[in-house]
Scaffold this motif. Structure first.
Motif, short mmCIF file in Angstrom:
data_model
loop_
_atom_site.label_atom_id
_atom_site.label_comp_id
_atom_site.label_asym_id
_atom_site.label_seq_id
_atom_site.Cartn_x
_atom_site.Cartn_y
_atom_site.Cartn_z
N UNK A 1 0.61 -7.29 2.85
CA UNK A 1 0.80 -6.40 4.00
C UNK A 1 2.22 -5.99 4.27
N UNK A 2 3.19 -6.59 3.61
CA UNK A 2 4.58 -6.18 3.78
C UNK A 2 5.26 -6.80 4.98
N UNK A 3 6.56 -6.56 5.08
CA UNK A 3 7.33 -7.12 6.18
C UNK A 3 6.85 -6.67 7.55
N UNK A 4 6.37 -5.44 7.65
CA UNK A 4 5.88 -4.94 8.94
C UNK A 4 4.70 -5.78 9.44
N UNK A 5 3.85 -6.23 8.52
CA UNK A 5 2.71 -7.06 8.91
C UNK A 5 3.18 -8.42 9.42
N UNK A 6 4.22 -8.98 8.79
CA UNK A 6 4.78 -10.25 9.28
C UNK A 6 5.29 -10.06 10.71
N UNK A 7 6.01 -8.97 10.95
CA UNK A 7 6.53 -8.69 12.28
C UNK A 7 5.41 -8.54 13.29
N UNK A 8 4.36 -7.84 12.90
CA UNK A 8 3.24 -7.63 13.83
C UNK A 8 2.62 -8.96 14.24
N UNK A 9 2.41 -9.83 13.25
CA UNK A 9 1.74 -11.10 13.53
C UNK A 9 2.66 -12.11 14.21
#
Length: 237
Positions: free
Chosen positions: A81-89
């Motif tokens: 999911x990429x870095x953006x997905x880490x940030x979201x979660x």
């Protein structure tokens, strides 16, 4: 790291009580993580304590939640999911008023849409992997203290994107794609086969095919060759 400065022999250790910061490294290249650890992880001289590492989104969320670092060095392109997905979660951890977890993107990419994507996701800064070890340590502490940190050329992307509330999107066509569709788009443009993309992103080949079809439809393109040209023109490869 490519041009990181070497620690000079006999450099004095930090005084007792000097500033310290706990850091988690998130990057899917093990050798790069090892290089960063060797460069900045000498706690007695840099003040940086690397408390965890992760290679994909799931590992990152698990390690960050368990260790609660003060700063996360986050690659933009990650399996799952990429870095953006880490940030979201990890948004609840970033919003913690007592001990916020802050993110500093560390990526080989200098594409405007990558920079804007993670900043909109909540990262406090974005530096490229050409940064020196000394400057990276300084950037980590600045982010820990709440500053926004960018490699010089990248700061312009952020200023342009957030100059006014009515600024247009960085790329209207790209904004139509989901984060996962963007990841598939990049890998297709880099010449990956569907099976390789499926393995990289931990999804099925059928799911890859569905994402490619959706990307082609949304961008009004006919085949992967046109898709590759489109991505190359926007420096997404």
């Amino acid at each position: 790291m490519s041009d990181a400065t070497e620690q000079t022999q006999g450099e004095p250790e930090r005084e007792p009580g000097a500033r310290r910061v706990k850091v988690v490294l998130v990057d899917d290249h093990r050798m790069f993580r090892a290089g960063v650890q060797a460069e900045i992880g000498r706690t007695e001289t840099t003040g940086v304590e690397v408390v965890g590492e992760a290679a994909d989104v799931e590992q990152a969320v698990t390690v960050i939640t368990a260790t609660r670092p003060e700063v996360v060095l986050l690659d933009v392109h990650l399996p799952g999911g990429g870095g953006v997905e880490v940030l979201r979660r990890c948004a609840p951890l970033m919003a913690d008023p007592e001990n916020p977890v802050r993110f500093l993107a560390l990526s080989v990419s200098d594409a405007a849409e990558d920079v804007i994507g993670v900043i909109r996701g909540g990262a406090r800064g974005y530096v490229t992997k050409t940064i020196t070890g000394t400057d990276l340590v300084d950037s980590i502490f600045r982010v820990q203290e709440g500053d926004a940190v960018f490699s010089p050329r990248l700061a312009g992307f952020v200023l342009d994107a957030f100059a006014s509330t009515d600024s247009p999107p960085v790329d209207e066509d790209l904004d139509r794609l989901t984060q996962r569709e963007r990841e598939v788009l990049r890998l297709i443009a880099r010449g990956y086969a569907y099976k390789e993309i499926a393995k990289q992103l931990f999804i099925s080949v059928k799911t890859v095919e569905s994402h490619v079809s959706a990307v082609l439809r949304k961008l009004q393109l006919s085949n992967r060759h046109e898709l590759t040209r489109w991505a190359t023109a926007r420096r997404l490869v």
